[in-house]
Design a protein around this motif. Sequence first.
Motif, PDB file in Angstrom:
ATOM      1  N   VAL A 119       0.894  -1.166   0.000  1.00 13.11           N
ATOM      2  CA  VAL A 119       0.000   0.000   0.000  1.00 13.11           C
ATOM      3  C   VAL A 119       0.928   1.210   0.000  1.00 13.11           C
ATOM      4  CG1 VAL A 119      -1.914   1.167   1.133  1.00 13.11           C
ATOM      5  CG2 VAL A 119      -1.692  -1.324   1.342  1.00 13.11           C
ATOM      6  N   ILE A 120       1.205   1.724  -1.188  1.00 15.90           N
ATOM      7  CA  ILE A 120       2.275   2.703  -1.382  1.00 15.90           C
ATOM      8  C   ILE A 120       1.714   4.116  -1.307  1.00 15.90           C
ATOM      9  CG2 ILE A 120       3.988   3.562  -3.040  1.00 15.90           C
ATOM     10  CD1 ILE A 120       3.984   0.633  -4.195  1.00 15.90           C
ATOM     11  N   GLY A 121       2.242   4.883  -0.383  1.00 18.74           N
ATOM     12  CA  GLY A 121       1.815   6.261  -0.286  1.00 18.74           C
ATOM     13  C   GLY A 121       2.346   7.082  -1.449  1.00 18.74           C
ATOM     14  N   ASP A 122       1.424   7.751  -2.166  1.00 18.69           N
ATOM     15  CA  ASP A 122       1.710   8.710  -3.222  1.00 18.69           C
ATOM     16  C   ASP A 122       1.894   8.036  -4.590  1.00 18.69           C
ATOM     17  OD1 ASP A 122       2.236  10.998  -4.641  1.00 18.69           O
ATOM     18  OD2 ASP A 122       4.299  11.185  -3.935  1.00 18.69           O
ATOM     19  N   SER A 123       1.007   8.360  -5.521  1.00 17.65           N
ATOM     20  CA  SER A 123       1.135   7.799  -6.874  1.00 17.65           C
ATOM     21  C   SER A 123       2.376   8.323  -7.587  1.00 17.65           C
ATOM     22  CB  SER A 123      -0.127   8.049  -7.700  1.00 17.65           C
ATOM     23  OG  SER A 123      -0.587   9.353  -7.525  1.00 17.65           O
ATOM     24  N   GLY A 124       3.043   9.339  -7.032  1.00 15.97           N
ATOM     25  CA  GLY A 124       4.319   9.806  -7.584  1.00 15.97           C
ATOM     26  C   GLY A 124       5.527   9.143  -6.943  1.00 15.97           C
ATOM     27  N   ASN A 125       5.309   8.100  -6.140  1.00 17.24           N
ATOM     28  CA  ASN A 125       6.412   7.442  -5.432  1.00 17.24           C
ATOM     29  C   ASN A 125       7.085   6.447  -6.379  1.00 17.24           C
ATOM     30  OD1 ASN A 125       8.142   6.152  -3.640  1.00 17.24           O
ATOM     31  ND2 ASN A 125       6.630   6.062  -1.983  1.00 17.24           N
ATOM     32  N   ALA A 126       7.837   7.006  -7.351  1.00 13.88           N
ATOM     33  CA  ALA A 126       8.426   6.168  -8.409  1.00 13.88           C
ATOM     34  C   ALA A 126       9.362   5.112  -7.844  1.00 13.88           C
ATOM     35  CB  ALA A 126       9.165   7.060  -9.407  1.00 13.88           C
ATOM     36  N   ALA A 127      10.076   5.445  -6.786  1.00 16.67           N
ATOM     37  CA  ALA A 127      11.055   4.490  -6.250  1.00 16.67           C
ATOM     38  C   ALA A 127      10.350   3.259  -5.679  1.00 16.67           C
ATOM     39  CB  ALA A 127      11.908   5.161  -5.182  1.00 16.67           C
ATOM     40  N   SER A 128       9.303   3.461  -4.889  1.00 18.86           N
ATOM     41  CA  SER A 128       8.623   2.312  -4.295  1.00 18.86           C
ATOM     42  C   SER A 128       7.833   1.528  -5.350  1.00 18.86           C
ATOM     43  CB  SER A 128       7.698   2.772  -3.165  1.00 18.86           C
ATOM     44  OG  SER A 128       7.140   1.653  -2.515  1.00 18.86           O
ATOM     45  N   ILE A 129       7.154   2.243  -6.238  1.00 17.68           N
ATOM     46  CA  ILE A 129       6.429   1.549  -7.309  1.00 17.68           C
ATOM     47  C   ILE A 129       7.412   0.755  -8.170  1.00 17.68           C
ATOM     48  CG2 ILE A 129       5.031   1.891  -9.395  1.00 17.68           C
ATOM     49  CD1 ILE A 129       3.836   4.408  -7.924  1.00 17.68           C
ATOM     50  N   GLY A 130       8.556   1.380  -8.513  1.00 18.27           N
ATOM     51  CA  GLY A 130       9.564   0.707  -9.338  1.00 18.27           C
ATOM     52  C   GLY A 130      10.182  -0.484  -8.622  1.00 18.27           C
ATOM     53  N   LEU A 131      10.470  -0.327  -7.334  1.00 16.54           N
ATOM     54  CA  LEU A 131      11.034  -1.444  -6.568  1.00 16.54           C
ATOM     55  C   LEU A 131      10.066  -2.621  -6.550  1.00 16.54           C
ATOM     56  CD1 LEU A 131      12.944  -2.830  -4.529  1.00 16.54           C
ATOM     57  CD2 LEU A 131      11.804  -1.522  -2.721  1.00 16.54           C
ATOM     58  N   HIS A 132       8.806  -2.349  -6.224  1.00 20.39           N
ATOM     59  CA  HIS A 132       7.838  -3.447  -6.159  1.00 20.39           C
ATOM     60  C   HIS A 132       7.644  -4.091  -7.537  1.00 20.39           C
ATOM     61  CE1 HIS A 132       6.946  -1.731  -2.163  1.00 20.39           C
ATOM     62  NE2 HIS A 132       6.589  -2.962  -1.880  1.00 20.39           N
ATOM     63  N   ARG A 133       7.564  -3.271  -8.578  1.00 21.26           N
ATOM     64  CA  ARG A 133       7.403  -3.837  -9.917  1.00 21.26           C
ATOM     65  C   ARG A 133       8.590  -4.733 -10.257  1.00 21.26           C
ATOM     66  NH1 ARG A 133       7.563   0.539 -13.025  1.00 21.26           N
ATOM     67  NH2 ARG A 133       5.353   1.072 -12.834  1.00 21.26           N
ATOM     68  N   SER A 134       9.786  -4.281  -9.900  1.00 20.68           N
ATOM     69  CA  SER A 134      10.980  -5.059 -10.259  1.00 20.68           C
ATOM     70  C   SER A 134      11.034  -6.390  -9.502  1.00 20.68           C
ATOM     71  CB  SER A 134      12.245  -4.244 -10.015  1.00 20.68           C
ATOM     72  OG  SER A 134      12.603  -4.250  -8.649  1.00 20.68           O
ATOM     73  N   LEU A 135      10.285  -6.488  -8.400  1.00 14.43           N
ATOM     74  CA  LEU A 135      10.245  -7.747  -7.645  1.00 14.43           C
ATOM     75  C   LEU A 135       8.997  -8.574  -7.979  1.00 14.43           C
ATOM     76  CD1 LEU A 135      11.621  -6.589  -4.171  1.00 14.43           C
ATOM     77  CD2 LEU A 135      12.765  -7.974  -5.912  1.00 14.43           C
ATOM     78  N   GLY A 136       8.289  -8.193  -9.034  1.00 12.18           N
ATOM     79  CA  GLY A 136       7.189  -9.019  -9.513  1.00 12.18           C
ATOM     80  C   GLY A 136       5.814  -8.641  -9.006  1.00 12.18           C
ATOM     81  N   PHE A 137       5.704  -7.520  -8.318  1.00 13.57           N
ATOM     82  CA  PHE A 137       4.380  -7.047  -7.893  1.00 13.57           C
ATOM     83  C   PHE A 137       3.631  -6.496  -9.101  1.00 13.57           C
ATOM     84  CE2 PHE A 137       6.467  -7.332  -3.894  1.00 13.57           C
ATOM     85  CZ  PHE A 137       5.517  -7.301  -2.880  1.00 13.57           C
ATOM     86  N   GLU A 138       2.311  -6.684  -9.085  1.00 14.00           N
ATOM     87  CA  GLU A 138       1.463  -6.172 -10.159  1.00 14.00           C
ATOM     88  C   GLU A 138       0.547  -5.083  -9.616  1.00 14.00           C
ATOM     89  OE1 GLU A 138      -0.537  -9.615 -11.566  1.00 14.00           O
ATOM     90  OE2 GLU A 138       1.223 -10.321 -12.672  1.00 14.00           O
ATOM     91  N   PRO A 139       0.155  -4.127 -10.486  1.00 16.01           N
ATOM     92  CA  PRO A 139      -0.760  -3.072 -10.038  1.00 16.01           C
ATOM     93  C   PRO A 139      -2.089  -3.669  -9.589  1.00 16.01           C
ATOM     94  CG  PRO A 139       0.162  -2.559 -12.201  1.00 16.01           C
ATOM     95  CD  PRO A 139       0.551  -3.975 -11.896  1.00 16.01           C
ATOM     96  N   ALA A 140      -2.644  -3.134  -8.497  1.00 16.92           N
ATOM     97  CA  ALA A 140      -3.924  -3.636  -7.985  1.00 16.92           C
ATOM     98  C   ALA A 140      -4.873  -2.481  -7.686  1.00 16.92           C
ATOM     99  CB  ALA A 140      -3.691  -4.494  -6.743  1.00 16.92           C
ATOM    100  N   GLY A 141      -4.625  -1.317  -8.270  1.00 11.49           N
ATOM    101  CA  GLY A 141      -5.557  -0.206  -8.113  1.00 11.49           C
ATOM    102  C   GLY A 141      -4.942   0.995  -7.411  1.00 11.49           C
ATOM    103  N   VAL A 142      -5.686   2.079  -7.461  1.00 13.45           N
ATOM    104  CA  VAL A 142      -5.261   3.331  -6.829  1.00 13.45           C
ATOM    105  C   VAL A 142      -6.405   3.836  -5.961  1.00 13.45           C
ATOM    106  CG1 VAL A 142      -4.602   5.747  -7.231  1.00 13.45           C
ATOM    107  CG2 VAL A 142      -3.731   3.943  -8.745  1.00 13.45           C
ATOM    108  N   GLY A 143      -6.094   4.200  -4.740  1.00 16.00           N
ATOM    109  CA  GLY A 143      -7.073   4.870  -3.891  1.00 16.00           C
ATOM    110  C   GLY A 143      -6.820   6.363  -4.004  1.00 16.00           C
ATOM    111  N   ARG A 144      -7.735   7.054  -4.654  1.00 20.73           N
ATOM    112  CA  ARG A 144      -7.486   8.457  -4.974  1.00 20.73           C
ATOM    113  C   ARG A 144      -7.702   9.362  -3.761  1.00 20.73           C
ATOM    114  NH1 ARG A 144     -10.105  11.663  -9.011  1.00 20.73           N
ATOM    115  NH2 ARG A 144     -10.878   9.822 -10.068  1.00 20.73           N
ATOM    116  N   SER A 145      -6.666  10.079  -3.402  1.00 19.85           N
ATOM    117  CA  SER A 145      -6.744  11.091  -2.344  1.00 19.85           C
ATOM    118  C   SER A 145      -7.195  10.514  -1.000  1.00 19.85           C
ATOM    119  CB  SER A 145      -7.665  12.246  -2.781  1.00 19.85           C
ATOM    120  OG  SER A 145      -7.181  12.827  -3.971  1.00 19.85           O
TER     121      SER A 145
END
Length: 181
Positions: A119-145
């Motif tokens: 559950v990654i804080g901030d849709s601009g958190n490229a480092a955490s999104i990139g880290l999780h993607r690189s370890l095989g995590f898949e997108p599961a949605g966005v909770g807006r605001s």
Amino acid sequence: MIIRAAEDADNEALAAIYGHHVLHGLGTFEEIPPSAEEMGRRRAAVQAAGLPYLLAEDAGQILGFAYAGPFRLRAAYRYTVEDSVYIAPDAIGRGVGRAVLSAVLGACEAAGIRQVVAVIGDSGNAASIGLHRSLGFEPAGVGRSFGFKHDRWVDIVWMQKALNGGDTRAPDAPGLTLSGG
Ligand SMILES: CC(C)(COP(=O)(O)OP(=O)(O)OC[C@H]1O[C@@H](n2cnc3c(N)ncnc32)[C@H](O)[C@@H]1OP(=O)(O)O)[C@@H](O)C(=O)NCCC(=O)NCCS
């Protein structure tokens, strides 16, 4: 660099790393840095549940930590955990996050977990999104605001990774013992 289980003597260092991100980042929605004692209590609860709470250390310096805690406490969530990972500001971008989170995923697999949620804080958190993607995590949605921090509305980004075959077969381990009925 070694990866090892966190223990009481690490509480201050982990509180300093996490406190930095509480005060300056959007990755966590916590706003007041927890004390070292509180970090220790949280860590002990994770370990008591049979889940990993690991840190990366190099020449005696703690570079970061990651852990997996119960996602929610209702019984049917017993095969799902939520991961967290925080790296010291001067150690970011050097492979520490990948190393320590990989080790957490390995321990979760050994514990019979089927889904790991980020559950990654901030849709601009490229480092955490990139880290999780690189370890095989898949997108599961966005909770807006879902959050309001540092004077602005902040999204949460959901990602998930299946372990042990995910939902392709029935459970073959007891799963976590949860307190929520
Ligand atoms: C997110 C965080 C844990 C990543 O850890 P890190 O040690 O900096 O990441 P690593 O160096 O191990 O990078 C691993 C992979 O993640 C991806 N990645 C890392 N930083 C990235 C960035 N800024 N942009 C895009 N992808 C990135 C890359 O795929 C990278 O692999 P590569 O080096 O082979 O390209 C760290 O930046 C951090 O602590 N951020 C602040 C707190 C936070 O947001 N924590 C997560 C809360 S959900």
